[in-house]
Design a protein around this motif. Structure first.
Motif, PDB file in Angstrom:
ATOM      1  N   PHE A  23       0.916  -1.114   0.055  1.00  0.00           N
ATOM      2  CA  PHE A  23       0.029   0.099   0.077  1.00  0.00           C
ATOM      3  C   PHE A  23       0.912   1.327   0.085  1.00  0.00           C
ATOM      4  O   PHE A  23       0.631   2.389  -0.649  1.00  0.00           O
ATOM      5  CB  PHE A  23      -1.061   0.102   1.167  1.00  0.00           C
ATOM      6  N   SER A  24       2.021   1.460   0.713  1.00  0.00           N
ATOM      7  CA  SER A  24       2.828   2.401   0.777  1.00  0.00           C
ATOM      8  C   SER A  24       3.453   2.443  -0.477  1.00  0.00           C
ATOM      9  O   SER A  24       3.608   3.791  -0.917  1.00  0.00           O
ATOM     10  CB  SER A  24       3.996   2.004   1.721  1.00  0.00           C
ATOM     11  N   ALA A  25       4.009   1.316  -1.480  1.00  0.00           N
ATOM     12  CA  ALA A  25       4.561   1.506  -2.634  1.00  0.00           C
ATOM     13  C   ALA A  25       3.488   2.175  -3.403  1.00  0.00           C
ATOM     14  O   ALA A  25       3.828   3.104  -4.346  1.00  0.00           O
ATOM     15  CB  ALA A  25       4.971   0.262  -2.822  1.00  0.00           C
ATOM     16  N   MET A  26       2.291   1.723  -3.188  1.00  0.00           N
ATOM     17  CA  MET A  26       1.453   2.228  -4.445  1.00  0.00           C
ATOM     18  C   MET A  26       1.037   3.663  -4.222  1.00  0.00           C
ATOM     19  O   MET A  26       0.867   4.614  -5.088  1.00  0.00           O
ATOM     20  CB  MET A  26       0.097   1.424  -4.297  1.00  0.00           C
ATOM     21  N   GLN A  27       1.089   4.139  -2.886  1.00  0.00           N
ATOM     22  CA  GLN A  27       0.923   5.588  -2.810  1.00  0.00           C
ATOM     23  C   GLN A  27       2.229   6.372  -3.112  1.00  0.00           C
ATOM     24  O   GLN A  27       1.883   7.721  -3.562  1.00  0.00           O
ATOM     25  CB  GLN A  27       1.063   5.853  -1.051  1.00  0.00           C
ATOM     26  N   LYS A  28       3.160   5.600  -3.613  1.00  0.00           N
ATOM     27  CA  LYS A  28       4.476   6.224  -4.474  1.00  0.00           C
ATOM     28  C   LYS A  28       4.369   6.239  -5.733  1.00  0.00           C
ATOM     29  O   LYS A  28       5.367   6.409  -6.273  1.00  0.00           O
ATOM     30  CB  LYS A  28       5.482   5.822  -3.555  1.00  0.00           C
ATOM     31  N   ARG A  29       3.277   5.418  -6.025  1.00  0.00           N
ATOM     32  CA  ARG A  29       3.033   5.274  -7.609  1.00  0.00           C
ATOM     33  C   ARG A  29       4.203   4.412  -8.001  1.00  0.00           C
ATOM     34  O   ARG A  29       4.782   4.505  -9.274  1.00  0.00           O
ATOM     35  CB  ARG A  29       2.972   6.490  -8.586  1.00  0.00           C
ATOM     36  N   PHE A  30       4.652   3.395  -7.603  1.00  0.00           N
ATOM     37  CA  PHE A  30       5.571   2.329  -7.769  1.00  0.00           C
ATOM     38  C   PHE A  30       4.821   1.436  -9.004  1.00  0.00           C
ATOM     39  O   PHE A  30       3.609   1.299  -8.841  1.00  0.00           O
ATOM     40  CB  PHE A  30       6.094   1.458  -6.953  1.00  0.00           C
ATOM     41  N   ASP A  31       5.540   0.950  -9.783  1.00  0.00           N
ATOM     42  CA  ASP A  31       4.990  -0.322 -10.590  1.00  0.00           C
ATOM     43  C   ASP A  31       4.717  -1.379  -9.874  1.00  0.00           C
ATOM     44  O   ASP A  31       5.040  -1.710  -8.607  1.00  0.00           O
ATOM     45  CB  ASP A  31       5.701  -0.439 -11.946  1.00  0.00           C
ATOM     46  N   ALA A  32       4.251  -2.396 -10.618  1.00  0.00           N
ATOM     47  CA  ALA A  32       3.648  -3.664  -9.883  1.00  0.00           C
ATOM     48  C   ALA A  32       5.116  -4.544  -9.460  1.00  0.00           C
ATOM     49  O   ALA A  32       4.802  -5.062  -8.350  1.00  0.00           O
ATOM     50  CB  ALA A  32       2.924  -4.639 -11.149  1.00  0.00           C
ATOM     51  N   PHE A  33       6.138  -4.370  -9.787  1.00  0.00           N
ATOM     52  CA  PHE A  33       7.423  -5.320  -9.610  1.00  0.00           C
ATOM     53  C   PHE A  33       7.893  -4.653  -8.140  1.00  0.00           C
ATOM     54  O   PHE A  33       8.215  -4.951  -7.187  1.00  0.00           O
ATOM     55  CB  PHE A  33       8.507  -5.023 -10.311  1.00  0.00           C
ATOM     56  N   GLY A  34       7.668  -3.237  -8.277  1.00  0.00           N
ATOM     57  CA  GLY A  34       8.213  -2.272  -7.165  1.00  0.00           C
ATOM     58  C   GLY A  34       7.345  -2.491  -5.961  1.00  0.00           C
ATOM     59  O   GLY A  34       7.919  -2.579  -4.666  1.00  0.00           O
ATOM     60  N   VAL A  35       6.143  -2.474  -6.075  1.00  0.00           N
ATOM     61  CA  VAL A  35       5.041  -2.917  -5.064  1.00  0.00           C
ATOM     62  C   VAL A  35       5.482  -4.269  -4.441  1.00  0.00           C
ATOM     63  O   VAL A  35       5.342  -4.252  -3.106  1.00  0.00           O
ATOM     64  CB  VAL A  35       3.662  -2.865  -5.694  1.00  0.00           C
ATOM     65  N   LEU A  36       5.671  -5.114  -5.082  1.00  0.00           N
ATOM     66  CA  LEU A  36       5.762  -6.547  -4.883  1.00  0.00           C
ATOM     67  C   LEU A  36       7.086  -6.585  -3.954  1.00  0.00           C
ATOM     68  O   LEU A  36       7.158  -7.356  -2.752  1.00  0.00           O
ATOM     69  CB  LEU A  36       5.895  -7.584  -5.934  1.00  0.00           C
ATOM     70  N   ILE A  37       8.189  -5.943  -4.446  1.00  0.00           N
ATOM     71  CA  ILE A  37       9.480  -5.837  -3.719  1.00  0.00           C
ATOM     72  C   ILE A  37       9.237  -5.126  -2.343  1.00  0.00           C
ATOM     73  O   ILE A  37       9.891  -5.585  -1.335  1.00  0.00           O
ATOM     74  CB  ILE A  37      10.367  -5.050  -4.555  1.00  0.00           C
TER      75      ILE A  37
END
Length: 202
Positions: A23-37
Protein backbone atom coordinates in the motif's frame (compact mmCIF):
# COMPACT_ATOMS: atom_id res chain seq x y z
CA UNK A 1 -1.95 -25.74 20.37
CA UNK A 2 0.99 -23.45 21.05
CA UNK A 3 2.64 -24.31 17.72
CA UNK A 4 -0.63 -23.66 15.89
CA UNK A 5 -0.95 -20.24 17.56
CA UNK A 6 2.66 -19.39 16.68
CA UNK A 7 2.16 -20.40 13.04
CA UNK A 8 -1.09 -18.43 12.79
CA UNK A 9 0.60 -15.34 14.26
CA UNK A 10 3.47 -15.57 11.77
CA UNK A 11 1.23 -16.07 8.72
CA UNK A 12 -1.08 -13.23 9.72
CA UNK A 13 1.89 -10.97 10.44
CA UNK A 14 3.38 -11.65 7.02
CA UNK A 15 0.07 -10.92 5.31
CA UNK A 16 -0.64 -7.62 7.07
CA UNK A 17 2.92 -6.29 6.69
CA UNK A 18 2.93 -7.26 3.00
CA UNK A 19 -0.28 -5.26 2.55
CA UNK A 20 1.22 -2.38 4.52
CA UNK A 21 4.33 -2.31 2.33
CA UNK A 22 2.44 -2.75 -0.92
CA UNK A 23 0.00 0.00 0.00
CA UNK A 24 2.86 2.38 0.83
CA UNK A 25 4.52 1.63 -2.52
CA UNK A 26 1.27 2.26 -4.39
CA UNK A 27 0.97 5.64 -2.66
CA UNK A 28 4.38 6.45 -4.17
CA UNK A 29 3.11 5.25 -7.59
CA UNK A 30 5.53 2.31 -7.91
CA UNK A 31 5.00 -0.19 -10.69
CA UNK A 32 3.81 -3.74 -9.96
CA UNK A 33 7.33 -5.11 -9.49
CA UNK A 34 8.21 -2.29 -7.12
CA UNK A 35 5.04 -2.86 -5.10
CA UNK A 36 5.88 -6.55 -4.69
CA UNK A 37 9.48 -5.82 -3.68
CA UNK A 38 8.42 -3.27 -1.04
CA UNK A 39 5.83 -5.72 0.26
CA UNK A 40 8.50 -8.42 0.48
CA UNK A 41 10.99 -6.18 2.28
CA UNK A 42 8.37 -4.91 4.74
CA UNK A 43 7.19 -8.40 5.59
CA UNK A 44 10.62 -10.00 5.96
CA UNK A 45 13.14 -7.23 6.69
CA UNK A 46 12.83 -7.27 10.48
CA UNK A 47 12.74 -11.05 10.70
CA UNK A 48 15.77 -11.39 8.45
CA UNK A 49 17.82 -9.00 10.62
CA UNK A 50 16.66 -10.88 13.74
CA UNK A 51 17.65 -14.28 12.35
CA UNK A 52 21.09 -13.01 11.34
CA UNK A 53 21.64 -11.58 14.83
CA UNK A 54 20.83 -14.87 16.56
CA UNK A 55 22.76 -16.93 14.01
CA UNK A 56 19.68 -18.62 12.59
CA UNK A 57 20.85 -19.07 9.02
CA UNK A 58 19.68 -19.66 6.37
CA UNK A 59 17.03 -17.23 7.60
CA UNK A 60 13.44 -18.33 8.15
CA UNK A 61 11.98 -17.39 4.76
CA UNK A 62 14.76 -19.25 2.96
CA UNK A 63 13.91 -22.39 4.91
CA UNK A 64 10.19 -22.08 4.20
CA UNK A 65 9.37 -21.61 0.49
CA UNK A 66 5.71 -21.08 1.39
CA UNK A 67 6.54 -17.67 2.87
CA UNK A 68 7.73 -15.98 -0.38
CA UNK A 69 4.76 -17.53 -2.17
CA UNK A 70 2.39 -16.15 0.48
CA UNK A 71 3.94 -12.69 0.10
CA UNK A 72 3.70 -12.84 -3.70
CA UNK A 73 0.04 -13.90 -3.63
CA UNK A 74 -0.82 -11.27 -1.00
CA UNK A 75 0.95 -8.59 -3.03
CA UNK A 76 -0.89 -9.54 -6.21
CA UNK A 77 -4.25 -9.51 -4.42
CA UNK A 78 -3.40 -6.10 -2.97
CA UNK A 79 -2.73 -4.78 -6.47
CA UNK A 80 -6.12 -5.98 -7.65
CA UNK A 81 -7.99 -4.38 -4.75
CA UNK A 82 -5.98 -1.15 -4.83
CA UNK A 83 -9.00 0.94 -5.76
CA UNK A 84 -10.78 -0.27 -2.65
CA UNK A 85 -7.75 0.08 -0.38
CA UNK A 86 -6.89 3.64 -1.41
CA UNK A 87 -10.34 4.82 -0.36
CA UNK A 88 -9.70 3.68 3.22
CA UNK A 89 -7.85 6.53 4.89
CA UNK A 90 -6.83 4.45 7.89
CA UNK A 91 -5.75 1.38 5.93
CA UNK A 92 -2.01 1.96 6.14
CA UNK A 93 -2.06 2.84 9.84
CA UNK A 94 -4.27 -0.12 10.71
CA UNK A 95 -2.26 -2.78 8.88
CA UNK A 96 1.00 -1.28 10.09
CA UNK A 97 -0.22 -1.40 13.70
CA UNK A 98 -1.47 -4.98 13.43
CA UNK A 99 1.76 -6.08 11.78
CA UNK A 100 3.75 -4.32 14.49
CA UNK A 101 1.96 -6.26 17.21
CA UNK A 102 2.16 -9.61 15.45
CA UNK A 103 5.83 -9.34 14.49
CA UNK A 104 6.83 -8.09 17.92
CA UNK A 105 5.38 -11.28 19.36
CA UNK A 106 7.13 -13.42 16.75
CA UNK A 107 10.50 -11.84 17.60
CA UNK A 108 9.97 -12.35 21.33
CA UNK A 109 9.08 -15.99 20.77
CA UNK A 110 12.21 -16.53 18.68
CA UNK A 111 14.31 -15.15 21.51
CA UNK A 112 12.57 -17.33 24.09
CA UNK A 113 13.07 -20.47 21.98
CA UNK A 114 16.74 -19.58 21.59
CA UNK A 115 17.02 -19.33 25.37
CA UNK A 116 17.89 -15.65 25.54
CA UNK A 117 17.37 -13.26 28.44
CA UNK A 118 13.93 -11.52 28.51
CA UNK A 119 15.53 -8.13 27.85
CA UNK A 120 17.21 -9.45 24.70
CA UNK A 121 13.95 -11.10 23.66
CA UNK A 122 12.22 -7.72 23.90
CA UNK A 123 14.95 -6.18 21.74
CA UNK A 124 14.50 -8.94 19.16
CA UNK A 125 10.75 -8.36 19.24
CA UNK A 126 11.30 -4.65 18.61
CA UNK A 127 13.66 -5.36 15.73
CA UNK A 128 11.27 -7.87 14.19
CA UNK A 129 8.33 -5.51 14.52
CA UNK A 130 10.04 -2.29 13.48
CA UNK A 131 12.88 -2.88 11.05
CA UNK A 132 10.82 -4.12 8.13
CA UNK A 133 9.13 -0.73 8.30
CA UNK A 134 12.51 0.99 8.58
CA UNK A 135 13.72 -0.65 5.38
CA UNK A 136 10.40 0.11 3.68
CA UNK A 137 10.62 3.80 4.57
CA UNK A 138 14.25 4.05 3.47
CA UNK A 139 13.43 2.51 0.08
CA UNK A 140 10.47 4.89 -0.26
CA UNK A 141 12.74 7.84 0.61
CA UNK A 142 10.86 8.57 3.84
CA UNK A 143 12.26 9.19 7.31
CA UNK A 144 11.63 5.87 9.15
CA UNK A 145 8.83 6.11 11.69
CA UNK A 146 11.00 4.56 14.39
CA UNK A 147 13.35 7.58 14.22
CA UNK A 148 10.62 10.19 14.36
CA UNK A 149 8.62 11.46 17.31
CA UNK A 150 5.88 8.90 16.71
CA UNK A 151 5.32 6.13 19.26
CA UNK A 152 6.41 3.05 17.32
CA UNK A 153 9.28 1.05 18.81
CA UNK A 154 8.11 2.16 22.25
CA UNK A 155 4.90 0.18 21.71
CA UNK A 156 6.98 -2.94 21.02
CA UNK A 157 9.03 -2.47 24.17
CA UNK A 158 5.99 -1.89 26.39
CA UNK A 159 4.28 -4.93 24.89
CA UNK A 160 7.35 -7.08 25.48
CA UNK A 161 7.62 -6.07 29.12
CA UNK A 162 3.92 -6.76 29.69
CA UNK A 163 4.25 -10.18 28.02
CA UNK A 164 6.96 -11.34 30.41
CA UNK A 165 4.91 -10.11 33.34
CA UNK A 166 1.74 -11.82 32.10
CA UNK A 167 3.28 -15.26 31.55
CA UNK A 168 4.04 -15.37 35.27
CA UNK A 169 0.33 -15.39 36.09
CA UNK A 170 -1.72 -16.49 33.07
CA UNK A 171 -1.62 -18.88 30.09
CA UNK A 172 1.08 -18.16 27.47
CA UNK A 173 -1.32 -18.23 24.52
CA UNK A 174 -3.59 -15.70 26.22
CA UNK A 175 -0.53 -13.61 27.09
CA UNK A 176 0.41 -13.52 23.40
CA UNK A 177 -3.03 -12.37 22.34
CA UNK A 178 -3.05 -9.65 24.99
CA UNK A 179 0.47 -8.52 24.02
CA UNK A 180 -0.35 -8.31 20.31
CA UNK A 181 -3.53 -6.38 21.07
CA UNK A 182 -1.65 -4.06 23.42
CA UNK A 183 1.11 -3.20 20.93
CA UNK A 184 -1.45 -2.66 18.18
CA UNK A 185 -3.67 -0.61 20.49
CA UNK A 186 -0.84 1.63 21.69
CA UNK A 187 0.14 2.38 18.12
CA UNK A 188 -3.41 3.15 17.00
CA UNK A 189 -4.18 5.33 20.02
CA UNK A 190 -0.91 7.21 19.53
CA UNK A 191 -1.79 7.97 15.91
CA UNK A 192 -5.41 8.88 16.69
CA UNK A 193 -4.54 11.31 19.45
CA UNK A 194 -1.22 12.46 17.96
CA UNK A 195 0.74 11.23 20.97
CA UNK A 196 4.50 11.31 20.62
CA UNK A 197 7.80 10.98 22.37
CA UNK A 198 9.63 14.21 23.29
CA UNK A 199 11.94 15.63 20.61
CA UNK A 200 15.46 16.81 21.29
CA UNK A 201 17.35 19.45 19.35
CA UNK A 202 21.04 20.16 19.12
Amino acid sequence: MTQNISYFIEVLGIIVFTISGAFSAMQKRFDAFGVLIIGFVTALGGGTIRDVLIGFTPVTWMRTPDIPILIFVTGIITLFIKNYIKNLKTTFVFFDAVGLGLFTMIGIQKGVVTGLDPGICIILGTITGSFGGVLRDILLNNIPQIFRKEIYATACIVGGVIYFLLIQVIDKDLSRVITISLVCGIRLVAVKYNLSMPKFYA
